[in-house]
Design an enzyme around this catalytic site. Structure first.
Site, short mmCIF file in Angstrom:
data_model
loop_
_atom_site.label_atom_id
_atom_site.label_comp_id
_atom_site.label_asym_id
_atom_site.label_seq_id
_atom_site.Cartn_x
_atom_site.Cartn_y
_atom_site.Cartn_z
N HIS A 88 -7.09 -6.95 0.43
CA HIS A 88 -7.11 -5.52 0.12
C HIS A 88 -6.40 -5.27 -1.21
O HIS A 88 -5.34 -5.84 -1.47
CB HIS A 88 -6.41 -4.72 1.22
N HIS A 146 0.80 -1.23 0.00
CA HIS A 146 0.00 0.00 0.00
C HIS A 146 0.84 1.28 0.00
O HIS A 146 0.27 2.37 -0.12
CB HIS A 146 -0.92 0.04 1.21
N ASP A 160 -3.91 -10.62 -1.67
CA ASP A 160 -4.35 -9.99 -0.43
C ASP A 160 -5.81 -9.58 -0.58
O ASP A 160 -6.25 -9.20 -1.67
CB ASP A 160 -3.47 -8.76 -0.16
N ASP A 162 -5.59 -12.44 4.35
CA ASP A 162 -6.67 -11.83 5.14
C ASP A 162 -8.04 -11.99 4.49
O ASP A 162 -9.00 -11.32 4.88
CB ASP A 162 -6.37 -10.35 5.41
#
Length: 392
Positions: A175, A137, A173, A262
């Site tokens: 995200h 990120h 991921d 996640d």
């Protein structure tokens, strides 16, 4: 090229800890390393120690003023001017607060991912794994989403500069892999692929199918956003249908994969309802694609994952088991059976874990509550997957 896989490990990564209450906990590295050792899946001869990245390496992605800010905020007691500038660089939020030793620990993580890239690209290894990496990120000019330096993007930029290779980046991921995507959004020689929970409901709020790249890089950004409460079958169907097509069309020289774990039903920071089965199946498919399209060149890093006791150690260990064709991975992949975790590992950590530790590599999800909107979710995910690759 050698057939061996190498494992990048260093203690400095354990210092990457924002504060005692922050969900990003380096304890997950210790737990995973311990599990691999208990499973007799890791030897000293497979391990390599990286050196921290210097500022010139960091500048492949990050702006000099941002790097200077990280340096200043890494002091035990940053001066008033550095603290005043922290907000400008995204380093004063609850998600990504500055902390002592921030630069040193993150530079070590970058160094690990770059070493993994060099080992594979130079032919010293066919595969390399750096599970402390995956800080996807971070942006050139700011930190975000628990990430200070973007080790994955820097490793890719290093591969492009030093080896001139075409890179396929695969991000699993939950995200969206936004920092890596935007870094290479106009680069036709880097394809960024991300499967994740839709940004309609989850940080960072991006990663829609319409994000395709710009200029010469148009068409080399692929996003597969799935609906909340997606389960194993739909997640894996979306992943397999899209990543196989992307790899076939892009024809990479090397794969760099990010293995945030996640999307598991136990994870507290997302709304996906998958089990450990996806974390066995996705590395297995990436492994196949690497041998089919890149002569085996495969670099893997870690990423998110916030159930650090029940999920992360198993998911991250499974990447290494797959890379090395360990008998456990072969059994899970080919026999579609379950295998018991090492009792030694369970006994070592049971007293410390706030939850009862799992006893097997895969979950027994037979007692999980069914998702009421399953058919609607699956139909929506099929439509999105088709849309993601319709122009390839």
């Amino acid at each position: 090229m050698t057939d061996k896989a190498l494992y990048i490990h260093h203690q400095e990564a354990s210092r990457y800890k924002f504060n005692k209450d922050h969900p990003f906990d380096p304890m997950r590295l210790t737990l995973t390393h311990s599990l691999l050792q208990a499973a007799n899946a890791l030897t000293d001869s497979q391990c390599r120690q990286p050196v921290p990245a210097d500022d010139e390496l960091l500048k492949l992605v990050h702006r000099p003023d941002y790097i200077d800010a990280v340096h200043s905020l890494s002091a035990d007691k940053p001066d008033a001017e550095a603290i005043h500038r922290a907000a400008q660089y995204g380093l004063d939020t609850d998600d990504t607060p500055y902390f002592p030793g921030m630069h040193e620990s993150t530079a070590a993580i970058v160094g690990g991912s770059v070493l993994a890239a060099d080992l594979v690209m130079s032919g010293q290894a066919r595969h390399a794994y750096h599970m402390a990496g995956g800080l996807h990120h971070a942006f050139p000019d700011r930190g975000a989403g628990f990430c200070v330096y973007n080790d994955a993007a820097i490793a890719i930029a290093h591969i492009r500069k030093q080896y001139g290779a075409r890179v396929l980046y695969i991000d699993t991921d939950v995200h969206h892999g936004d920092g890596v995507q935007w870094t290479f959004y106009a680069d036709p020689d880097v394809c960024t692929y991300s499967i994740h929970e839709t940004g309609k409901f989850l940080f960072p709020g991006t990663g829609f199918v319409s994000e395709r790249g710009i200029d010469a890089g148009f068409g080399t950004t692929i996003n597969v956003p799935v609906e909340p409460y997606t389960e194993d079958e739909s997640w894996l169907a979306s992943f397999a249908a899209t990543i196989e097509k992307v790899t076939e069309v892009f024809k990479p020289d090397v794969i760099v994969s990010q293995h945030g774990c996640d999307a598991h039903a136990y994870d507290p920071l997302s709304h996906i309802h998958c089990s450990m089965r996806i974390y066995q199946a996705m590395p297995a498919l990436i492994h196949q694609l690497a041998h089919r399209y890149t002569d085996g060149r495969w670099i893997a890093v870690g990423g998110g994952g916030y159930d650090i006791w029940r999920v992360v150690p198993r998911a991250w260990a499974l990447v290494w088991l797959e890379m090395t064709d360990h008998p456990i991975a072969v059994q899970l992949r080919e026999q579609m059976s379950n295998e018991a975790l090492p009792q030694e590992w369970i006994d070592s950590w049971a007293a410390d874990s706030p939850e009862e530790l799992p006893t097997h590599w895969l979950d027994d999800s037979s007692s999980w509550q069914p998702i009421p909107r399953r058919s609607e979710i699956e139909a929506r995910n099929r439509d999105i997957a088709a849309l993601a690759i319709q122009q390839l």
